[in-house]
Design a protein around this motif. Structure first.
Motif, PDB file in Angstrom:
ATOM      1  N   ASP A 263       0.859  -1.191   0.000  1.00 54.95           N
ATOM      2  CA  ASP A 263       0.000   0.000   0.000  1.00 54.95           C
ATOM      3  C   ASP A 263       0.893   1.239   0.000  1.00 54.95           C
ATOM      4  N   ILE A 264       1.180   1.764  -1.194  1.00 59.21           N
ATOM      5  CA  ILE A 264       2.072   2.911  -1.306  1.00 59.21           C
ATOM      6  C   ILE A 264       1.443   4.173  -0.732  1.00 59.21           C
ATOM      7  N   TYR A 265       0.112   4.269  -0.859  1.00 60.44           N
ATOM      8  CA  TYR A 265      -0.561   5.470  -0.362  1.00 60.44           C
ATOM      9  C   TYR A 265      -0.491   5.536   1.169  1.00 60.44           C
ATOM     10  N   LEU A 266      -0.652   4.396   1.828  1.00 61.04           N
ATOM     11  CA  LEU A 266      -0.507   4.351   3.287  1.00 61.04           C
ATOM     12  C   LEU A 266       0.919   4.715   3.683  1.00 61.04           C
ATOM     13  N   PHE A 267       1.901   4.250   2.902  1.00 58.24           N
ATOM     14  CA  PHE A 267       3.301   4.573   3.178  1.00 58.24           C
ATOM     15  C   PHE A 267       3.530   6.079   3.107  1.00 58.24           C
ATOM     16  N   ILE A 268       2.977   6.743   2.093  1.00 63.56           N
ATOM     17  CA  ILE A 268       3.156   8.187   1.950  1.00 63.56           C
ATOM     18  C   ILE A 268       2.493   8.910   3.124  1.00 63.56           C
ATOM     19  N   LYS A 269       1.287   8.444   3.489  1.00 59.72           N
ATOM     20  CA  LYS A 269       0.575   9.070   4.608  1.00 59.72           C
ATOM     21  C   LYS A 269       1.373   8.923   5.904  1.00 59.72           C
ATOM     22  N   GLN A 270       1.921   7.716   6.148  1.00 60.32           N
ATOM     23  CA  GLN A 270       2.706   7.492   7.359  1.00 60.32           C
ATOM     24  C   GLN A 270       4.013   8.284   7.334  1.00 60.32           C
ATOM     25  N   ALA A 271       4.633   8.400   6.166  1.00 63.26           N
ATOM     26  CA  ALA A 271       5.867   9.177   6.063  1.00 63.26           C
ATOM     27  C   ALA A 271       5.598  10.635   6.402  1.00 63.26           C
ATOM     28  N   ARG A 272       4.471  11.203   5.921  1.00 55.58           N
ATOM     29  CA  ARG A 272       4.146  12.595   6.253  1.00 55.58           C
ATOM     30  C   ARG A 272       3.953  12.768   7.748  1.00 55.58           C
ATOM     31  N   GLU A 273       3.256  11.832   8.370  1.00 55.20           N
ATOM     32  CA  GLU A 273       3.028  11.922   9.810  1.00 55.20           C
ATOM     33  C   GLU A 273       4.344  11.861  10.571  1.00 55.20           C
ATOM     34  N   LYS A 274       5.285  10.983  10.132  1.00 57.32           N
ATOM     35  CA  LYS A 274       6.574  10.857  10.803  1.00 57.32           C
ATOM     36  C   LYS A 274       7.404  12.127  10.635  1.00 57.32           C
ATOM     37  N   TYR A 275       7.338  12.741   9.412  1.00 53.16           N
ATOM     38  CA  TYR A 275       8.044  14.009   9.218  1.00 53.16           C
ATOM     39  C   TYR A 275       7.443  15.102  10.100  1.00 53.16           C
ATOM     40  N   ARG A 276       6.138  15.096  10.228  1.00 51.26           N
ATOM     41  CA  ARG A 276       5.478  16.113  11.052  1.00 51.26           C
ATOM     42  C   ARG A 276       5.850  15.930  12.520  1.00 51.26           C
ATOM     43  N   GLU A 277       5.873  14.654  12.987  1.00 50.89           N
ATOM     44  CA  GLU A 277       6.274  14.378  14.366  1.00 50.89           C
ATOM     45  C   GLU A 277       7.728  14.766  14.589  1.00 50.89           C
ATOM     46  N   LEU A 278       8.573  14.475  13.596  1.00 50.71           N
ATOM     47  CA  LEU A 278       9.979  14.824  13.722  1.00 50.71           C
ATOM     48  C   LEU A 278      10.153  16.331  13.809  1.00 50.71           C
ATOM     49  N   ALA A 279       9.383  17.058  13.004  1.00 48.34           N
ATOM     50  CA  ALA A 279       9.477  18.520  13.032  1.00 48.34           C
ATOM     51  C   ALA A 279       9.045  19.067  14.378  1.00 48.34           C
ATOM     52  N   LEU A 280       7.961  18.557  14.949  1.00 49.38           N
ATOM     53  CA  LEU A 280       7.495  19.024  16.248  1.00 49.38           C
ATOM     54  C   LEU A 280       8.457  18.618  17.356  1.00 49.38           C
ATOM     55  N   MET A 281       9.057  17.407  17.234  1.00 52.42           N
ATOM     56  CA  MET A 281       9.962  16.920  18.276  1.00 52.42           C
ATOM     57  C   MET A 281      11.232  17.758  18.319  1.00 52.42           C
ATOM     58  N   LEU A 282      11.751  18.096  17.177  1.00 54.14           N
ATOM     59  CA  LEU A 282      12.998  18.855  17.131  1.00 54.14           C
ATOM     60  C   LEU A 282      12.777  20.359  17.092  1.00 54.14           C
ATOM     61  N   GLU A 283      11.529  20.726  17.197  1.00 51.85           N
ATOM     62  CA  GLU A 283      11.156  22.147  17.164  1.00 51.85           C
ATOM     63  C   GLU A 283      11.718  22.833  15.926  1.00 51.85           C
ATOM     64  N   PHE A 284      11.757  21.992  14.817  1.00 47.99           N
ATOM     65  CA  PHE A 284      12.118  22.547  13.522  1.00 47.99           C
ATOM     66  C   PHE A 284      13.488  23.186  13.553  1.00 47.99           C
ATOM     67  N   ASP A 285      14.458  22.391  14.029  1.00 48.00           N
ATOM     68  CA  ASP A 285      15.862  22.852  14.043  1.00 48.00           C
ATOM     69  C   ASP A 285      16.300  23.067  12.586  1.00 48.00           C
ATOM     70  N   PRO A 286      16.748  24.293  12.179  1.00 49.42           N
ATOM     71  CA  PRO A 286      17.125  24.553  10.791  1.00 49.42           C
ATOM     72  C   PRO A 286      18.280  23.662  10.313  1.00 49.42           C
ATOM     73  N   VAL A 287      19.151  23.247  11.243  1.00 47.95           N
ATOM     74  CA  VAL A 287      20.274  22.415  10.830  1.00 47.95           C
ATOM     75  C   VAL A 287      19.787  21.026  10.493  1.00 47.95           C
ATOM     76  N   THR A 288      18.830  20.507  11.255  1.00 47.94           N
ATOM     77  CA  THR A 288      18.305  19.149  11.055  1.00 47.94           C
ATOM     78  C   THR A 288      17.406  19.084   9.836  1.00 47.94           C
ATOM     79  N   LEU A 289      16.487  19.990   9.719  1.00 50.49           N
ATOM     80  CA  LEU A 289      15.542  19.991   8.597  1.00 50.49           C
ATOM     81  C   LEU A 289      16.108  20.776   7.440  1.00 50.49           C
TER      82      LEU A 289
END
Length: 252
Positions: free
Chosen positions: A226-252
């Motif tokens: 299910d490629i569509y589920l993979f894309i949806k989960q990848a977006r959620e993981k990127y969003r969680e990563l952004a919130l967790m790291l408070e959008f560190d410019p060096v990391t993102l």
């Protein structure tokens, strides 16, 4: 030289006291001697002439014999050459027959190739007609797709802006996926993936920024497909990563 004998008066001679007739033997002897001398000269000349003729004939005979031997030798050489020429002619005849057979074979091959070329030309013409028909159909379909795309693009752009997501093909069997609106404070900051779809097992070639849970997501999509589920989960993981790291410019 002949000596004319005068006529004899026999009556007058008989009246003489001592009849005597002058037979002139001296003249006869001289004439005979001259004749014998001339005969001897002729004989010697004839012998010399015969000797010279014999020598000349012997020389001519020798020359003729030598010439005959020479001619015989040349004749033998000519016969040997004739034998060689006959052998060469036979060889050339055989070679010519072989060449004629080869030429006949090549002609048959050429005729066969011409028939094949004619058949191929006919097939090419058929394929050309099919290609032209397919090209016209493809152009027609492209025109329809462009027409539909012109109607769909506004809706597509609206959906992409609302979802913060876009997807497009780049290389062969490669899909570029981009996410944005991950950071409420910077909606344009984005993340992206390049997915390889060339085999039954999907692979992520690049990811920006690096997503730690990406291997788990790849394993899951290869299990479910299910490629569509993979894309949806990848977006959620990127969003969680952004919130967790408070959008560190060096990391993102």
């Amino acid at each position: 030289m002949s000596v004319r004998v005068p006529q004899l008066d026999l009556a007058a001679i008989l009246k003489q006291p001592n009849p005597h007739i002058d037979l002139r033997t001296t003249t006869y002897e001289n004439s005979t001697r001259n004749f014998l001398k001339a005969l001897t000269t002729w004989k010697n000349r004839s012998i010399n002439t015969l000797s010279e003729r014999r020598k000349s004939q012997a020389a001519e005979k020798k020359r003729v014999i030598e010439k005959t031997h020479q001619v015989e030798g040349e004749t033998n050489q000519c016969k040997l050459r004739e034998i060689d020429l006959v052998a060469e002619l036979e060889k050339e005849k055989e070679e010519r027959q072989e060449l004629e057979l080869s030429v006949a074979a090549f002609k048959r091959q050429l005729s066969s190739l011409r028939d094949k070329c004619s058949s191929i030309d006919s097939e090419i013409e058929q394929y050309r007609v099919i290609t032209e028909n397919l090209r016209r159909e493809k152009n027609k379909e492209r025109s329809i797709l462009h027409k539909n795309a012109s109607r769909v693009n506004p809706d597509l752009q609206f959906c992409q802006e609302r979802l913060g997501f876009s997807m497009e093909g780049i290389e062969k069997d490669q899909l570029f996926v981009r996410f944005w609106q991950l950071d409420p404070s910077d909606p344009q900051r984005d993340a992206s993936l390049v997915i390889d779809l060339s085999s039954s097992n999907y692979r992520v070639l690049t990811s920006s920024p690096l997503l730690p849970s990406l291997p788990i997501l790849v394993t899951s999509v290869n299990e479910t497909g299910d490629i569509y589920l993979f894309i949806k989960q990848a977006r959620e993981k990127y969003r969680e990563l952004a919130l967790m790291l408070e959008f560190d410019p060096v990391t993102l």
